[in-house]
Design a protein around this motif. Structure first.
Motif, PDB file in Angstrom:
ATOM      1  N   ARG A 109       7.682  -2.971 -11.391  1.00 52.34           N
ATOM      2  CA  ARG A 109       7.532  -2.773  -9.948  1.00 52.34           C
ATOM      3  C   ARG A 109       8.636  -3.490  -9.167  1.00 52.34           C
ATOM      4  NH1 ARG A 109       4.227   1.212  -8.944  1.00 52.34           N
ATOM      5  NH2 ARG A 109       2.954   0.287  -7.290  1.00 52.34           N
ATOM      6  N   ALA A 110       9.658  -3.916  -9.859  1.00 51.21           N
ATOM      7  CA  ALA A 110      10.701  -4.750  -9.253  1.00 51.21           C
ATOM      8  C   ALA A 110      11.377  -4.089  -8.063  1.00 51.21           C
ATOM      9  CB  ALA A 110      11.747  -5.124 -10.305  1.00 51.21           C
ATOM     10  N   ASP A 111      11.563  -2.775  -8.111  1.00 50.37           N
ATOM     11  CA  ASP A 111      12.312  -2.080  -7.060  1.00 50.37           C
ATOM     12  C   ASP A 111      11.404  -1.440  -6.006  1.00 50.37           C
ATOM     13  OD1 ASP A 111      14.807  -2.722  -8.179  1.00 50.37           O
ATOM     14  OD2 ASP A 111      14.637  -1.064  -9.607  1.00 50.37           O
ATOM     15  N   HIS A 112      10.142  -1.821  -5.997  1.00 50.24           N
ATOM     16  CA  HIS A 112       9.202  -1.288  -5.013  1.00 50.24           C
ATOM     17  C   HIS A 112       9.144  -2.196  -3.784  1.00 50.24           C
ATOM     18  CE1 HIS A 112       7.995   1.094  -8.442  1.00 50.24           C
ATOM     19  NE2 HIS A 112       7.137   1.778  -7.704  1.00 50.24           N
ATOM     20  N   LEU A 113       9.017  -1.586  -2.612  1.00 52.75           N
ATOM     21  CA  LEU A 113       8.804  -2.334  -1.378  1.00 52.75           C
ATOM     22  C   LEU A 113       7.357  -2.832  -1.323  1.00 52.75           C
ATOM     23  CD1 LEU A 113      10.597   0.101   1.097  1.00 52.75           C
ATOM     24  CD2 LEU A 113      11.469  -2.115   0.319  1.00 52.75           C
ATOM     25  N   PRO A 114       7.082  -3.873  -0.527  1.00 51.01           N
ATOM     26  CA  PRO A 114       5.701  -4.358  -0.400  1.00 51.01           C
ATOM     27  C   PRO A 114       4.709  -3.258  -0.028  1.00 51.01           C
ATOM     28  CG  PRO A 114       7.195  -5.950   0.540  1.00 51.01           C
ATOM     29  CD  PRO A 114       8.030  -4.756   0.165  1.00 51.01           C
ATOM     30  N   SER A 115       5.120  -2.322   0.824  1.00 53.10           N
ATOM     31  CA  SER A 115       4.225  -1.247   1.243  1.00 53.10           C
ATOM     32  C   SER A 115       3.868  -0.304   0.097  1.00 53.10           C
ATOM     33  CB  SER A 115       4.854  -0.445   2.384  1.00 53.10           C
ATOM     34  OG  SER A 115       6.071   0.154   1.959  1.00 53.10           O
ATOM     35  N   ILE A 163       8.803 -10.001   2.804  1.00 51.87           N
ATOM     36  CA  ILE A 163       9.705  -9.342   3.757  1.00 51.87           C
ATOM     37  C   ILE A 163       9.604  -7.845   3.525  1.00 51.87           C
ATOM     38  CG2 ILE A 163      12.085  -9.144   4.541  1.00 51.87           C
ATOM     39  CD1 ILE A 163      12.522 -11.999   3.390  1.00 51.87           C
ATOM     40  N   PRO A 164       9.150  -7.073   4.518  1.00 56.80           N
ATOM     41  CA  PRO A 164       8.780  -5.674   4.276  1.00 56.80           C
ATOM     42  C   PRO A 164       9.917  -4.755   3.864  1.00 56.80           C
ATOM     43  CG  PRO A 164       8.716  -6.184   6.632  1.00 56.80           C
ATOM     44  CD  PRO A 164       8.876  -7.491   5.920  1.00 56.80           C
ATOM     45  N   TYR A 165      11.154  -5.069   4.268  1.00 53.73           N
ATOM     46  CA  TYR A 165      12.271  -4.170   3.951  1.00 53.73           C
ATOM     47  C   TYR A 165      13.021  -4.590   2.687  1.00 53.73           C
ATOM     48  CZ  TYR A 165      14.610  -7.907   6.570  1.00 53.73           C
ATOM     49  OH  TYR A 165      15.038  -9.136   7.034  1.00 53.73           O
ATOM     50  N   LEU A 166      12.511  -5.600   1.980  1.00 57.01           N
ATOM     51  CA  LEU A 166      13.102  -6.005   0.706  1.00 57.01           C
ATOM     52  C   LEU A 166      12.179  -5.610  -0.443  1.00 57.01           C
ATOM     53  CD1 LEU A 166      14.434  -9.637   1.443  1.00 57.01           C
ATOM     54  CD2 LEU A 166      15.668  -7.462   1.578  1.00 57.01           C
ATOM     55  N   THR A 167      12.766  -5.243  -1.569  1.00 56.60           N
ATOM     56  CA  THR A 167      11.970  -4.924  -2.750  1.00 56.60           C
ATOM     57  C   THR A 167      11.347  -6.197  -3.316  1.00 56.60           C
ATOM     58  OG1 THR A 167      13.831  -5.234  -4.266  1.00 56.60           O
ATOM     59  CG2 THR A 167      13.523  -3.020  -3.304  1.00 56.60           C
TER      60      THR A 167
END
Length: 219
Positions: A130-136, A94-98
């Motif tokens: 990298r837990a708080d990074h978005l998929p992008s 989901i792109p808007y979730l970390t």
């Protein structure tokens, strides 16, 4: 009893186009099986049936003691949620979730989100930082490792990986296959669907699908 058993499974599209023909397969708990074959051979159809995303036209598919051939579509959704962890080639994050939120979303649909447990799952695949990074903000290899963590979070009886290295470079392919080897050593049951001989060779057992027919690969 086998963890997964297919008995004389066939699949027809539009009532007449054969995608699978009289497939028989047994998978024991702890097996690592590669399902191999070229595009159009029936691999995806078989994956969709085993993954509780579609019903076979005929035959029986028994997963962890449940004949999924006789289960309703709603029942298939529940079985997929409770029994199977799927790793997709296209990631489907989901792109808007970390990263950690994507894993917690999978927990939500199964039981209850647990951030501590989700963080531990990320740490297991080497992505705690990298837990708080978005998929992008993640590389393709990192996104696939998030997918593996997501697949494991609800303790599935079967891990189903669809072309898990198809979108990865050689370095990330090696990292992902290393994780699969570790999971296999821990006793997880893994089905890898692939057209890659290199990826298929990593499994302990291989079957080939050609024109909807299945055969054991030569060792």
């Amino acid at each position: 009893m086998s963890l997964l058993e297919l008995k004389d499974v066939s699949m027809l599209y539009n009532g007449k186009v054969p995608a699978l023909q009289h497939v028989n397969l047994s998978v024991e708990k702890g097996d690592w099986l590669a399902i191999m074959g070229p595009s159009g051979s029936g691999k995806t159809t078989l994956m969709n049936i085993i993954g509780c995303m579609d019903h076979a036209t005929s035959g029986h598919v028994i997963l962890d003691g449940v004949d999924i051939s006789e289960v309703s579509n709603d029942g298939l959704t529940q079985l997929r949620r409770d029994k199977i962890g799927i790793v997709f080639q296209q990631f489907h994050l989901i792109p808007y979730l970390t990263a950690v939120e994507n894993i917690m979303a999978a927990q939500y649909y199964h039981s209850m989100p647990d951030k501590k447990e989700a963080l531990e799952a990320l740490d297991r695949v080497g992505l705690a930082d990298r837990a708080d990074h978005l998929p992008s903000q993640l590389s393709g290899g990192e996104q696939q490792r998030v997918c593996i963590a997501r697949a494991l979070i609800n303790y599935p009886v079967l891990i189903l990986a669809d072309e898990p290295t198809g979108n990865l470079d050689e370095k990330n392919q090696q990292l992902v296959m290393k994780i699969f080897h570790e999971l296999h050593e821990e006793g997880h049951t893994i089905l890898t669907v692939t057209h890659s001989a290199e990826v298929g060779a990593e499994a302990e057992r291989r079957v080939i699908i050609e024109h909807g027919h299945m055969r054991e690969a030569e060792s």
